[in-house]
Design a protein around this motif. Structure first.
Motif, PDB file in Angstrom:
ATOM      1  N   GLY A  25     -87.308  16.563  20.686  1.00  0.00           N
ATOM      2  CA  GLY A  25     -87.013  17.992  20.713  1.00  0.00           C
ATOM      3  C   GLY A  25     -85.775  18.227  21.554  1.00  0.00           C
ATOM      4  N   LYS A  26     -84.900  19.107  21.115  1.00  0.00           N
ATOM      5  CA  LYS A  26     -83.648  19.333  21.830  1.00  0.00           C
ATOM      6  C   LYS A  26     -83.871  20.143  23.105  1.00  0.00           C
ATOM      7  CE  LYS A  26     -80.766  18.976  17.781  1.00  0.00           C
ATOM      8  NZ  LYS A  26     -79.821  19.650  16.907  1.00  0.00           N
ATOM      9  N   ALA A  27     -83.030  19.866  24.091  1.00  0.00           N
ATOM     10  CA  ALA A  27     -83.135  20.538  25.387  1.00  0.00           C
ATOM     11  C   ALA A  27     -82.451  21.897  25.352  1.00  0.00           C
ATOM     12  CB  ALA A  27     -82.482  19.667  26.463  1.00  0.00           C
ATOM     13  N   PHE A  28     -82.689  22.690  26.376  1.00  0.00           N
ATOM     14  CA  PHE A  28     -82.054  24.004  26.559  1.00  0.00           C
ATOM     15  C   PHE A  28     -82.401  24.965  25.439  1.00  0.00           C
ATOM     16  CE2 PHE A  28     -79.095  20.792  28.303  1.00  0.00           C
ATOM     17  CZ  PHE A  28     -79.288  21.073  29.649  1.00  0.00           C
ATOM     18  N   SER A  29     -83.632  24.914  24.928  1.00  0.00           N
ATOM     19  CA  SER A  29     -83.955  25.773  23.792  1.00  0.00           C
ATOM     20  C   SER A  29     -85.187  26.630  24.048  1.00  0.00           C
ATOM     21  CB  SER A  29     -84.175  24.925  22.554  1.00  0.00           C
ATOM     22  OG  SER A  29     -85.264  24.054  22.745  1.00  0.00           O
ATOM     23  N   LYS A  30     -85.441  26.975  25.288  1.00  0.00           N
ATOM     24  CA  LYS A  30     -86.645  27.755  25.587  1.00  0.00           C
ATOM     25  C   LYS A  30     -86.268  29.194  25.901  1.00  0.00           C
ATOM     26  CE  LYS A  30     -89.191  24.179  24.960  1.00  0.00           C
ATOM     27  NZ  LYS A  30     -89.926  24.019  23.743  1.00  0.00           N
ATOM     28  N   HIS A  31     -86.788  29.732  26.979  1.00  0.00           N
ATOM     29  CA  HIS A  31     -86.660  31.154  27.269  1.00  0.00           C
ATOM     30  C   HIS A  31     -85.242  31.594  27.602  1.00  0.00           C
ATOM     31  CE1 HIS A  31     -87.058  29.310  31.219  1.00  0.00           C
ATOM     32  NE2 HIS A  31     -86.501  30.385  31.712  1.00  0.00           N
ATOM     33  N   LEU A  32     -84.355  30.690  27.957  1.00  0.00           N
ATOM     34  CA  LEU A  32     -83.000  31.107  28.341  1.00  0.00           C
ATOM     35  C   LEU A  32     -82.150  31.499  27.140  1.00  0.00           C
ATOM     36  CD1 LEU A  32     -82.193  28.633  31.231  1.00  0.00           C
ATOM     37  CD2 LEU A  32     -82.846  31.008  31.368  1.00  0.00           C
ATOM     38  N   PHE A  33     -82.710  31.437  25.942  1.00  0.00           N
ATOM     39  CA  PHE A  33     -81.973  31.915  24.770  1.00  0.00           C
ATOM     40  C   PHE A  33     -81.796  33.426  24.786  1.00  0.00           C
ATOM     41  CE2 PHE A  33     -82.665  28.300  21.550  1.00  0.00           C
ATOM     42  CZ  PHE A  33     -81.421  27.796  21.870  1.00  0.00           C
ATOM     43  N   THR A  34     -82.533  34.107  25.642  1.00  0.00           N
ATOM     44  CA  THR A  34     -82.471  35.562  25.634  1.00  0.00           C
ATOM     45  C   THR A  34     -81.139  36.082  26.156  1.00  0.00           C
ATOM     46  OG1 THR A  34     -83.553  35.572  27.787  1.00  0.00           O
ATOM     47  CG2 THR A  34     -84.939  35.850  25.848  1.00  0.00           C
ATOM     48  N   PHE A  35     -80.407  35.270  26.905  1.00  0.00           N
ATOM     49  CA  PHE A  35     -79.108  35.713  27.410  1.00  0.00           C
ATOM     50  C   PHE A  35     -78.209  34.510  27.674  1.00  0.00           C
ATOM     51  CE2 PHE A  35     -81.869  34.959  30.968  1.00  0.00           C
ATOM     52  CZ  PHE A  35     -81.066  34.292  31.878  1.00  0.00           C
ATOM     53  N   SER A  36     -76.947  34.762  27.810  1.00  0.00           N
ATOM     54  CA  SER A  36     -75.907  33.809  28.247  1.00  0.00           C
ATOM     55  C   SER A  36     -75.759  32.566  27.381  1.00  0.00           C
ATOM     56  CB  SER A  36     -76.142  33.375  29.698  1.00  0.00           C
ATOM     57  OG  SER A  36     -77.243  32.496  29.798  1.00  0.00           O
ATOM     58  N   LYS A  37     -76.152  32.619  26.135  1.00  0.00           N
ATOM     59  CA  LYS A  37     -75.901  31.510  25.217  1.00  0.00           C
ATOM     60  C   LYS A  37     -75.123  32.046  24.028  1.00  0.00           C
ATOM     61  CE  LYS A  37     -78.639  27.967  26.689  1.00  0.00           C
ATOM     62  NZ  LYS A  37     -78.978  28.375  28.005  1.00  0.00           N
ATOM     63  N   THR A  38     -74.111  31.295  23.604  1.00  0.00           N
ATOM     64  CA  THR A  38     -73.354  31.713  22.426  1.00  0.00           C
ATOM     65  C   THR A  38     -74.168  31.412  21.172  1.00  0.00           C
ATOM     66  OG1 THR A  38     -72.268  29.574  22.170  1.00  0.00           O
ATOM     67  CG2 THR A  38     -71.200  31.180  23.621  1.00  0.00           C
ATOM     68  N   ALA A  39     -73.773  32.017  20.072  1.00  0.00           N
ATOM     69  CA  ALA A  39     -74.471  31.789  18.803  1.00  0.00           C
ATOM     70  C   ALA A  39     -74.374  30.325  18.392  1.00  0.00           C
ATOM     71  CB  ALA A  39     -73.895  32.689  17.727  1.00  0.00           C
ATOM     72  N   LYS A  40     -73.240  29.691  18.680  1.00  0.00           N
ATOM     73  CA  LYS A  40     -73.060  28.281  18.332  1.00  0.00           C
ATOM     74  C   LYS A  40     -74.039  27.395  19.110  1.00  0.00           C
ATOM     75  CE  LYS A  40     -69.511  24.714  18.098  1.00  0.00           C
ATOM     76  NZ  LYS A  40     -68.110  24.365  18.380  1.00  0.00           N
ATOM     77  N   GLN A  41     -74.227  27.704  20.394  1.00  0.00           N
ATOM     78  CA  GLN A  41     -75.180  26.937  21.193  1.00  0.00           C
ATOM     79  C   GLN A  41     -76.598  27.122  20.673  1.00  0.00           C
ATOM     80  OE1 GLN A  41     -73.951  28.643  25.010  1.00  0.00           O
ATOM     81  NE2 GLN A  41     -73.813  26.558  25.800  1.00  0.00           N
ATOM     82  N   LYS A  42     -76.937  28.340  20.305  1.00  0.00           N
ATOM     83  CA  LYS A  42     -78.285  28.610  19.804  1.00  0.00           C
ATOM     84  C   LYS A  42     -78.559  27.838  18.523  1.00  0.00           C
ATOM     85  CE  LYS A  42     -78.515  33.255  21.721  1.00  0.00           C
ATOM     86  NZ  LYS A  42     -78.697  34.671  21.446  1.00  0.00           N
ATOM     87  N   ARG A  43     -77.589  27.788  17.625  1.00  0.00           N
ATOM     88  CA  ARG A  43     -77.766  27.028  16.377  1.00  0.00           C
ATOM     89  C   ARG A  43     -77.861  25.540  16.655  1.00  0.00           C
ATOM     90  NH1 ARG A  43     -73.718  30.303  14.582  1.00  0.00           N
ATOM     91  NH2 ARG A  43     -72.224  28.609  14.788  1.00  0.00           N
ATOM     92  N   GLY A  44     -77.023  25.045  17.573  1.00  0.00           N
ATOM     93  CA  GLY A  44     -76.988  23.615  17.853  1.00  0.00           C
ATOM     94  C   GLY A  44     -78.243  23.093  18.510  1.00  0.00           C
TER      95      GLY A  44
END
Length: 68
Positions: A25-44
């Motif tokens: 499972g990829k890292a950095f994909s939990k609750h911090l998606f609610t702010f400070s992530k670009t759309a590209k990071q969210k897709r990746g």
């Protein structure tokens, strides 16, 4: 001979596929998606990925005694 134990931490994080690839499972994909992530990071960071061959060999050999 007694059975060898699988590392519990690896059991929770990795899955060895029949092809020998290791899924994770990829890292950095939990609750911090609610702010400070670009759309590209969210897709990746969506979903799962597979380890590269050299890393997969290490994981299988050291953490899964009966992995492959």
């Amino acid at each position: 001979m007694p059975k060898l134990k699988t590392r519990s931490s690896a059991k929770k994080r990795f899955q060895v596929k029949k092809s020998g690839q290791v899924k994770f499972g990829k890292a950095f994909s939990k609750h911090l998606f609610t702010f400070s992530k670009t759309a590209k990071q969210k897709r990746g960071n969506r979903g799962t990925g597979h380890l590269r061959d050299m890393d997969a060999k290490k994981v299988i050999k050291e953490l899964f005694p009966y992995g492959a």
